[in-house]
Design a protein around this motif. Structure first.
Motif, PDB file in Angstrom:
ATOM      1  N   GLN A 137       0.825  -1.213   0.000  1.00 28.77           N
ATOM      2  CA  GLN A 137       0.000   0.000   0.000  1.00 28.77           C
ATOM      3  C   GLN A 137       0.858   1.261   0.000  1.00 28.77           C
ATOM      4  N   PHE A 138       2.155   1.087   0.188  1.00 30.85           N
ATOM      5  CA  PHE A 138       3.030   2.244   0.381  1.00 30.85           C
ATOM      6  C   PHE A 138       4.469   1.843   0.052  1.00 30.85           C
ATOM      7  N   GLY A 139       5.257   2.796  -0.384  1.00 31.00           N
ATOM      8  CA  GLY A 139       6.711   2.610  -0.458  1.00 31.00           C
ATOM      9  C   GLY A 139       7.189   1.794  -1.647  1.00 31.00           C
ATOM     10  N   LEU A 140       8.371   1.265  -1.495  1.00 33.28           N
ATOM     11  CA  LEU A 140       9.036   0.556  -2.590  1.00 33.28           C
ATOM     12  C   LEU A 140       8.980  -0.950  -2.364  1.00 33.28           C
ATOM     13  N   HIS A 141       8.690  -1.688  -3.431  1.00 29.90           N
ATOM     14  CA  HIS A 141       8.668  -3.152  -3.394  1.00 29.90           C
ATOM     15  C   HIS A 141       9.823  -3.613  -4.277  1.00 29.90           C
ATOM     16  N   PRO A 142      10.982  -3.983  -3.671  1.00 32.27           N
ATOM     17  CA  PRO A 142      12.169  -4.248  -4.484  1.00 32.27           C
ATOM     18  C   PRO A 142      11.959  -5.213  -5.657  1.00 32.27           C
ATOM     19  N   PRO A 143      11.215  -6.336  -5.500  1.00 29.19           N
ATOM     20  CA  PRO A 143      11.048  -7.207  -6.679  1.00 29.19           C
ATOM     21  C   PRO A 143      10.337  -6.489  -7.838  1.00 29.19           C
ATOM     22  N   THR A 144       9.413  -5.577  -7.516  1.00 26.43           N
ATOM     23  CA  THR A 144       8.708  -4.841  -8.575  1.00 26.43           C
ATOM     24  C   THR A 144       9.656  -3.856  -9.250  1.00 26.43           C
ATOM     25  N   VAL A 145      10.478  -3.184  -8.455  1.00 22.76           N
ATOM     26  CA  VAL A 145      11.448  -2.237  -9.026  1.00 22.76           C
ATOM     27  C   VAL A 145      12.381  -3.019  -9.964  1.00 22.76           C
ATOM     28  N   GLU A 146      12.801  -4.186  -9.510  1.00 21.81           N
ATOM     29  CA  GLU A 146      13.703  -5.035 -10.317  1.00 21.81           C
ATOM     30  C   GLU A 146      13.031  -5.460 -11.628  1.00 21.81           C
ATOM     31  N   ARG A 147      11.746  -5.821 -11.543  1.00 18.26           N
ATOM     32  CA  ARG A 147      11.015  -6.258 -12.755  1.00 18.26           C
ATOM     33  C   ARG A 147      10.927  -5.105 -13.764  1.00 18.26           C
ATOM     34  N   ILE A 148      10.639  -3.911 -13.283  1.00 17.66           N
ATOM     35  CA  ILE A 148      10.540  -2.770 -14.208  1.00 17.66           C
ATOM     36  C   ILE A 148      11.916  -2.456 -14.785  1.00 17.66           C
ATOM     37  N   ALA A 149      12.952  -2.590 -13.952  1.00 13.44           N
ATOM     38  CA  ALA A 149      14.319  -2.362 -14.452  1.00 13.44           C
ATOM     39  C   ALA A 149      14.639  -3.360 -15.578  1.00 13.44           C
ATOM     40  N   THR A 150      14.166  -4.580 -15.443  1.00 10.83           N
ATOM     41  CA  THR A 150      14.401  -5.590 -16.491  1.00 10.83           C
ATOM     42  C   THR A 150      13.723  -5.162 -17.798  1.00 10.83           C
ATOM     43  N   GLU A 151      12.522  -4.589 -17.670  1.00  9.74           N
ATOM     44  CA  GLU A 151      11.816  -4.083 -18.864  1.00  9.74           C
ATOM     45  C   GLU A 151      12.650  -2.984 -19.542  1.00  9.74           C
ATOM     46  N   VAL A 152      13.192  -2.096 -18.718  1.00  7.77           N
ATOM     47  CA  VAL A 152      13.983  -0.977 -19.264  1.00  7.77           C
ATOM     48  C   VAL A 152      15.257  -1.524 -19.906  1.00  7.77           C
ATOM     49  N   ARG A 153      15.863  -2.522 -19.262  1.00  2.00           N
ATOM     50  CA  ARG A 153      17.085  -3.107 -19.839  1.00  2.00           C
ATOM     51  C   ARG A 153      16.782  -3.707 -21.214  1.00  2.00           C
ATOM     52  N   GLY A 154      15.611  -4.368 -21.331  1.00  2.00           N
ATOM     53  CA  GLY A 154      15.217  -4.974 -22.610  1.00  2.00           C
ATOM     54  C   GLY A 154      15.124  -3.920 -23.710  1.00  2.00           C
ATOM     55  N   LEU A 155      14.558  -2.791 -23.354  1.00  2.00           N
ATOM     56  CA  LEU A 155      14.396  -1.709 -24.332  1.00  2.00           C
ATOM     57  C   LEU A 155      15.755  -1.098 -24.684  1.00  2.00           C
ATOM     58  N   HIS A 156      16.549  -0.861 -23.660  1.00  4.99           N
ATOM     59  CA  HIS A 156      17.875  -0.283 -23.838  1.00  4.99           C
ATOM     60  C   HIS A 156      18.725  -1.195 -24.734  1.00  4.99           C
ATOM     61  N   GLY A 157      18.539  -2.498 -24.559  1.00 12.93           N
ATOM     62  CA  GLY A 157      19.285  -3.480 -25.348  1.00 12.93           C
ATOM     63  C   GLY A 157      18.951  -3.408 -26.836  1.00 12.93           C
ATOM     64  N   LEU A 158      17.807  -2.827 -27.181  1.00 16.90           N
ATOM     65  CA  LEU A 158      17.439  -2.672 -28.601  1.00 16.90           C
ATOM     66  C   LEU A 158      18.161  -1.484 -29.228  1.00 16.90           C
ATOM     67  N   GLY A 159      18.874  -0.713 -28.383  1.00 18.44           N
ATOM     68  CA  GLY A 159      19.598   0.448 -28.912  1.00 18.44           C
ATOM     69  C   GLY A 159      18.808   1.740 -28.811  1.00 18.44           C
ATOM     70  N   VAL A 160      17.700   1.701 -28.065  1.00 19.71           N
ATOM     71  CA  VAL A 160      16.895   2.918 -27.902  1.00 19.71           C
ATOM     72  C   VAL A 160      17.487   3.734 -26.744  1.00 19.71           C
ATOM     73  N   GLU A 161      17.596   5.051 -26.915  1.00 22.97           N
ATOM     74  CA  GLU A 161      18.053   5.918 -25.828  1.00 22.97           C
ATOM     75  C   GLU A 161      16.866   6.172 -24.892  1.00 22.97           C
ATOM     76  N   VAL A 162      17.079   5.917 -23.602  1.00 25.94           N
ATOM     77  CA  VAL A 162      15.955   5.931 -22.664  1.00 25.94           C
ATOM     78  C   VAL A 162      16.112   7.020 -21.603  1.00 25.94           C
ATOM     79  N   CYS A 163      15.090   7.890 -21.521  1.00 24.87           N
ATOM     80  CA  CYS A 163      14.944   8.832 -20.416  1.00 24.87           C
ATOM     81  C   CYS A 163      13.846   8.266 -19.514  1.00 24.87           C
ATOM     82  N   MET A 164      13.925   8.538 -18.218  1.00 23.01           N
ATOM     83  CA  MET A 164      12.854   8.089 -17.314  1.00 23.01           C
ATOM     84  C   MET A 164      12.442   9.211 -16.372  1.00 23.01           C
ATOM     85  N   VAL A 165      11.146   9.271 -16.096  1.00 26.81           N
ATOM     86  CA  VAL A 165      10.634  10.112 -15.015  1.00 26.81           C
ATOM     87  C   VAL A 165       9.767   9.205 -14.155  1.00 26.81           C
TER      88      VAL A 165
END
Ligand code: UDP
Length: 243
Positions: free
Chosen positions: A27-55
């Motif tokens: 209900q609050f705060g950071l859930h490390p496994p979820t942060v890790e899962r989203i980071a994996t998504e970003v890594r997948g995109l970055h691996g395609l050669g796309v330049e990634v900004c995040m907010v």
């Protein structure tokens, strides 16, 4: 022989996620496994050669409006919200770097011991060097949201689109979690979003995106590999664009 892989349609994008997306089942705060899962998504995109900004928003920790509703002075409460986004940005940086993706956190509010200050040209250079740039502390101004910060930074960084990760696979005419007959749009104009008060981003962010003709692509963060797929034009999503 396999066909050569198609080049992604985008060279540089901005990914906006809410703070709540990092809460996972909590209900609050950071859930490390979820942060890790989203980071994996970003890594997948970055691996395609796309330049990634995040907010990343801060709603999982603190929202200015909540604070002011409880009697706190609004601007102070907003600064607390901006500080919350810095914590989320650092958590994402740590998760990305644990997966071998180089990153920089750049903050609209200077805090030199923690991260870099936001300097546009320097941020562009980081992207060119293949680093994921996480923009923290929103716009640095109270009375704004991280949706507006995302649109502003995407415009400044000359991103080709904003990818807004949510819990649903696009923009609907009513809440699909409450109304089974809710209709999903494949494409919708900025003006329709504003007129019908569709839940995409707040009105100032939509108006800024409209004025800069910056498409907003709304997709589900819950789909494994969804981000890379959507950036390659696969899967389900809604594009908000000029009418
Ligand atoms: N905020 C602000 N100025 C900005 C961006 C954010 O004052 O430019 C504050 C505001 O109080 C907001 C909080 O930071 O409620 C967290 O951001 P937001 O609500 O956009 O987070 P999200 O809903 O995306 O998690």
């Amino acid at each position: 022989m396999t066909a050569p892989r198609a080049l992604p349609a985008y060279r540089r994008i901005l990914l906006k996620i809410s703070g709540e997306a990092l809460m996972g089942p909590q209900q609050f705060g950071l859930h490390p496994p979820t942060v890790e899962r989203i980071a994996t998504e970003v890594r997948g995109l970055h691996g395609l050669g796309v330049e990634v900004c995040m907010v990343i928003g801060g709603g999982n920790i603190f929202r200015g409006l909540q604070g002011s509703a409880q009697g706190m002075e609004r601007t102070t409460a907003d600064y607390m919200g901006m500080l919350a986004t810095v914590m989320n940005a650092l958590a994402m940086q740590s998760a990305l770097e644990a997966q071998g993706v180089y990153t920089r956190v750049v903050s609209a509010i200077p805090m030199d011991q923690v991260c870099e200050p936001y300097i546009r040209r320097r941020a562009v250079r980081h992207l060119e060097k293949g680093r994921v740039v996480i923009f923290a502390a929103g716009t640095g101004n109270p009375y704004f949201t991280t949706d507006t910060a995302a649109t502003l930074r995407a415009s400044e960084m000359a991103c080709e689109a904003i990818f807004k990760g949510t819990q649903v696979d696009g923009v609907y005419d009513s809440d699909p979690k409450k109304n089974p007959d809710a209709r999903r749009f494949d494409r919708v104009s900025y003006d329709t979003v504003l007129q019908k008060h569709l839940k995409v981003m707040d009105a100032s962010a939509i108006a800024l995106a409209r004025d800069n003709r910056l498409p907003i692509i709304v997709f589900s963060l819950d789909e494994p590999n969804g981000l890379a797929g959507v950036v390659e034009g696969r899967g389900r999503f809604t594009v908000v664009e000029p009418g």
